[in-house]
Design a protein around this motif. Structure first.
Motif, PDB file in Angstrom:
ATOM      1  N   ILE A  50      39.260  40.529  47.803  1.00  0.00           N
ATOM      2  CA  ILE A  50      38.182  41.509  47.685  1.00  0.00           C
ATOM      3  C   ILE A  50      37.214  41.358  48.864  1.00  0.00           C
ATOM      4  O   ILE A  50      36.764  42.343  49.453  1.00  0.00           O
ATOM      5  N   LEU A  68      41.705  40.468  38.231  1.00  0.00           N
ATOM      6  CA  LEU A  68      40.588  39.713  37.652  1.00  0.00           C
ATOM      7  C   LEU A  68      40.333  40.145  36.216  1.00  0.00           C
ATOM      8  O   LEU A  68      40.009  39.317  35.355  1.00  0.00           O
ATOM      9  N   LYS A  69      40.501  41.451  35.949  1.00  0.00           N
ATOM     10  CA  LYS A  69      40.312  41.925  34.579  1.00  0.00           C
ATOM     11  C   LYS A  69      41.372  41.315  33.652  1.00  0.00           C
ATOM     12  O   LYS A  69      41.109  41.042  32.489  1.00  0.00           O
ATOM     13  N   VAL A  85      40.515  44.024  41.184  1.00  0.00           N
ATOM     14  CA  VAL A  85      39.847  44.239  39.897  1.00  0.00           C
ATOM     15  C   VAL A  85      40.853  44.142  38.759  1.00  0.00           C
ATOM     16  O   VAL A  85      40.605  43.520  37.725  1.00  0.00           O
ATOM     17  N   ASN A  86      42.011  44.729  38.981  1.00  0.00           N
ATOM     18  CA  ASN A  86      43.057  44.711  37.961  1.00  0.00           C
ATOM     19  C   ASN A  86      43.453  43.273  37.609  1.00  0.00           C
ATOM     20  O   ASN A  86      43.575  42.909  36.439  1.00  0.00           O
ATOM     21  N   LEU A 125      41.000  46.593  46.534  1.00  0.00           N
ATOM     22  CA  LEU A 125      39.946  46.488  45.537  1.00  0.00           C
ATOM     23  C   LEU A 125      40.503  46.725  44.136  1.00  0.00           C
ATOM     24  O   LEU A 125      40.206  45.982  43.196  1.00  0.00           O
ATOM     25  N   PHE A 126      41.328  47.753  44.011  1.00  0.00           N
ATOM     26  CA  PHE A 126      41.887  48.067  42.697  1.00  0.00           C
ATOM     27  C   PHE A 126      42.808  46.950  42.218  1.00  0.00           C
ATOM     28  O   PHE A 126      42.760  46.562  41.053  1.00  0.00           O
ATOM     29  N   ILE A 151      40.006  51.324  33.687  1.00  0.00           N
ATOM     30  CA  ILE A 151      39.316  50.750  34.847  1.00  0.00           C
ATOM     31  C   ILE A 151      37.888  51.292  34.860  1.00  0.00           C
ATOM     32  O   ILE A 151      37.660  52.475  34.605  1.00  0.00           O
ATOM     33  N   SER A 152      36.966  50.427  35.134  1.00  0.00           N
ATOM     34  CA  SER A 152      35.559  50.806  35.101  1.00  0.00           C
ATOM     35  C   SER A 152      35.261  51.937  36.082  1.00  0.00           C
ATOM     36  O   SER A 152      35.831  52.009  37.179  1.00  0.00           O
ATOM     37  N   SER A 189      40.136  38.063  32.709  1.00  0.00           N
ATOM     38  CA  SER A 189      38.803  37.962  32.114  1.00  0.00           C
ATOM     39  C   SER A 189      38.927  37.509  30.666  1.00  0.00           C
ATOM     40  O   SER A 189      39.859  37.879  29.957  1.00  0.00           O
ATOM     41  N   TYR A 242      46.128  44.346  33.154  1.00  0.00           N
ATOM     42  CA  TYR A 242      45.014  45.094  32.578  1.00  0.00           C
ATOM     43  C   TYR A 242      45.299  46.589  32.551  1.00  0.00           C
ATOM     44  O   TYR A 242      45.169  47.243  31.522  1.00  0.00           O
ATOM     45  N   VAL A 290      34.293  50.953  39.672  1.00  0.00           N
ATOM     46  CA  VAL A 290      35.346  50.646  40.650  1.00  0.00           C
ATOM     47  C   VAL A 290      35.847  51.927  41.284  1.00  0.00           C
ATOM     48  O   VAL A 290      36.064  52.016  42.494  1.00  0.00           O
TER      49      VAL A 290
END
Lengths: 254, 497
Positions: B325, B298-299, B295-296, B291-292, A38-39, B302, B242, A42
């Motif tokens: 989000i 969406l990643k 992101v997870n 948020l996590f 994870i970036s 991707s 991800y 984030v």
């Protein structure tokens, strides 16, 4: 739709399934256990949120006694000594100023504006309800020589009331006499108009007015933008309050 | 469970289609009646929104006065559409992930009918003037035990299908579904007991009501939507999640943080300060797991922009994850006491709820429905144009509502209210253009969902396309594509015979 596996047991399953449940057939397998990184951004973003939220809890997490957040509930409006500065509709605000100023007029014209044998009435007077410049100049400069009001002739001598009168008082008293005693006007004399009348009166260089002069030169309304009676104004300055320009409250017309 | 092949074996396909078939009726019932309630709720929402700027709309009819149409709108949205869409996804997804067909479709169907009857009584009760006046709990008080009982009959089969699962691996969606299944009765029972049954101080009851709403969002709608999103993205992209460890961590973080959230809605009221501050802080902290998870997910998608463009399921899901989000970020902004000063008594709360219920949850549910329905009906969606209309009108509609209510309208209204020397009516007037905009945006969303309801009803009637090809949002099929040549099932069947 009958279930193919029970009604046609001898048929090849493969054919059945593919031709009937095509959506289930073309599905992908699930792959679950990814472990890509994870970036950092984030994680930093998450940390920032934790920081902000921690600030909100502050030291109150174990504070079971206090009920009200400090500075959250105000006792009164900031800087205001009560209702005096609450905006009012223009009509109310002007009438209040005008009523106070009118006490100087009430001696002759009477508190109810009805006048008496020697002094003409203001109620239902065409001089008051008509073009607004004439009453303004009469107040500022006084009046002599005969005048006919509501079909009756008077020959009094009104002194000038204009010394020391500012636009606020003039507008107040004009609006008061034009909207009291049964008189009613659609718009109010604004401060701008009152100031214009005072300026005009100064150009005249003194002397009481006469009916002749009024009718000849001043039988018109005072120049300037009139005020809508519903406009919200500051009761002290009588100026419209800026935010009063709400969608359905029409701004000062004309 | 994970294998290295993307292709399904015949056994897999058989098991899947068996599961799909076993749940066909309850799932389609929940989805279609949910979509009907959604349309009803949107009509009521338009009426309520119109009443805020044109009180004369629909005249004196007492049924549709704001005080009745608004609660009817929000309750139909939560219990009529939201809960039922969630039930459909929960039972189907849990059965699929546990790899066990359901043997109790009948019970589910009966419970679904009872639920619908109770919601109908509740909404009509509100419109007749018997609403309780407690936000999200406005149904007349006799309704909630019925809803809870019907829920128990539905949820027990989610638990049972988890209990009889095949294989040891528990996928992240199952965690979230289990959470939602168990949390809903907890929050619903607790809130109703404290608000409707026990003799609680009214102020505390209001605080519990605020907690209930936030808990419904964070502990029921959010986990169901995230479960669906984790499933749809992994399924359609054929990729591993991800970062799986983060997804599990996100679940537990949500489970620990979210129950604290919500009581900040009565901030400034004389209830103990730690309740207000903790409620605000937890609402903000809940942004971290959201948020996590976002992101997870969406990643995971991707590099598959083409899939999101093609697949209705993935496209709706990705839009829903963006909604999540946005919800997380708006939660941080709105719950902060510095902003609450302006937003607490404004449109902002409504905008937040609309974003949670429509922009996030419903979009994820639409994604799931577009995935599930062709499987359980064994028919393909009829029209890509209807799906596209549904998508774009939904996205723009909810975007505008959130913009108008939560950001522009709220802060303008809040600032006008803060101006103590102005009469309060000025603050209401200042939101006029945004209220009109909200009404128009609801109209767009209604337009989208009337077609969605019709489309879904046709699918329920099994009038969908019989084809070997999915209905994708772009028309560039080729014989070389992943699904092979386009073909009508009957033709393929006769050709093979």
């Amino acid at each position: 739709m009958s279930d193919p596996s029970t009604s046609r047991p001898d048929l090849d399953d493969n054919t059945n399934v593919i031709t009937d449940a095509t959506a289930a057939e073309r599905e992908n397998h699930m792959f679950t256990e990814g472990a890509e990184p994870i970036s950092l951004w984030v994680i930093l973003g998450g940390a920032l949120i934790v920081l902000i939220a921690g600030g909100v809890i502050g030291d109150s997490f174990f504070d079971f006694k206090n009920l009200v957040r400090k500075d959250y509930v105000r006792t009164s409006a900031p800087g205001a000594a009560g209702a005096a500065t609450l905006p009012k509709p223009a009509l109310d605000a002007y009438l209040k100023v005008g009523a106070k100023a009118y006490t100087a007029c009430a001696g002759c014209h009477q508190p109810g504006g009805e006048g008496n044998a020697a002094y003409p009435p203001l109620a239902n007077s065409e001089w008051v309800t008509g073009p607004s410049l004439r009453p303004a100049l009469i107040i500022l400069n006084g009046l002599h020589e005969p005048i006919t009001v509501a079909g009756k002739s008077y020959n009094g001598n009104m002194p000038s009331m204009g010394s020391g009168m500012d636009a606020k008082q003039l507008a107040g008293v004009l609006n008061y006499i034009r909207n009291s005693f049964g008189n009613k006007s659609d718009t109010l004399i604004s401060l701008e108009m009152a100031q214009n009348a005072i300026d005009l009166s100064k150009e005249r260089n003194g002397g009481q007015m006469t009916v002749k002069e009024l009718d000849a030169k001043y039988k018109n309304d005072i120049e300037g933008t009139a005020l809508d009676p519903n406009t919200m104004v500051d009761p002290k300055t009588l100026l419209p309050v800026a935010a009063a320009a709400a969608p359905e409250a029409p701004a000062a017309a004309e | 469970m994970p294998t290295l092949s993307h292709d399904s074996t015949t056994e897999d396909t058989q098991l899947r289609s068996e599961i799909d078939r076993s749940l066909r009726h309850p799932v389609m019932f929940f989805f279609t009646s949910g979509a009907a309630w959604l349309a009803v709720s949107l009509v009521l929402g338009i009426i309520a929104s119109a009443k805020t700027h044109s009180p004369g709309f629909l005249g004196e009819c007492s049924w549709f006065q704001y005080g009745r149409s608004f609660p009817a709108h929000i309750n139909a949205l939560v219990y009529g559409w939201g809960a039922q869409a969630a039930f459909g996804v929960m039972i189907w997804l849990m059965a699929r992930l546990s790899r066990q067909p359901s043997r109790n479709a009948g019970t589910l169907l009966v419970a679904g009918h009872i639920w619908n009857l109770a919601v109908t009584l509740g909404v009509v009760g509100i419109l007749l003037g018997h609403g309780s006046g407690k936000h999200w709990m406005e149904f007349p008080t006799f309704v909630w035990p019925v809803l809870l009982a019907a829920y128990a009959c539905i949820a027990i089969w989610v638990m049972i299908s988890f209990r009889v699962r095949r294989g040891d691996h528990i996928y992240i969606s199952q965690w979230y579904l289990l959470g939602a299944t168990l949390w809903f009765p907890w929050i619903y029972l607790t809130a109703n007991l404290y608000v409707n049954v026990f003799d609680v101080h009214p102020l505390m009851a209001a605080a519990v009501n605020g907690w209930f709403r936030q808990a419904m969002v964070f502990l029921f709608f959010t986990p169901v939507a995230i479960a669906s999103a984790y499933y749809i993205t992994a399924k359609i992209t054929a990729r591993a999640i991800y970062n799986y460890a983060y997804s599990v961590g996100g679940f537990w973080a949500l489970a620990i943080i979210a129950p604290w959230a919500g009581m900040h809605v009565v901030m400034g009221a004389p209830i103990p300060m730690f309740l207000q501050n903790t409620g605000a802080a937890a609402t903000m902290l809940a942004a971290v797991p959201l948020l996590f998870a976002g992101v997870n997910i969406l990643k995971t998608t991707s590099g598959h922009a083409d899939l999101a463009a093609h697949s209705p399921s993935l496209r709706f899901t990705v839009a829903g994850v963006f909604g999540m989000i946005a919800l997380a970020i708006l939660g941080v902004i709105l719950a902060h006491p510095a902003a609450a000063r302006y937003t607490q008594f404004s449109l902002a709360g409504y905008g937040y709820e609309v974003l949670a219920l429509y922009g996030f949850f419903s979009m994820c549910m639409f994604g799931a429905i577009y995935f599930i329905v062709p499987r359980v009906t064994r028919r393909e969606w009829l029209s890509r144009r209807l799906i596209r209309t549904h998508f774009w009108f939904s996205v723009y509609g909810v975007l505008l509502i959130v913009l108008f209510c939560t950001l522009l309208g709220a802060f303008q209204q809040g600032a006008a209210q803060e101006n103590h020397v102005q009469p309060w009516k000025q603050a209401v007037n200042s939101t006029y253009p945004f209220a009109v905009g909200t009404t128009l945006a609801w109209c767009a969303i209604l337009y989208a969902n009337i077609f969605f309801f019709l489309h879904l009803t046709l699918m329920w009637l099994r009038l969908g396309r019989r084809s070997s090809h999915p209905t994708l949002l772009r028309r560039d099929h080729s014989a070389l594509g992943p699904h092979g040549p386009e073909g009508d099932v009957d033709e393929l069947e006769s050709a093979g015979a």
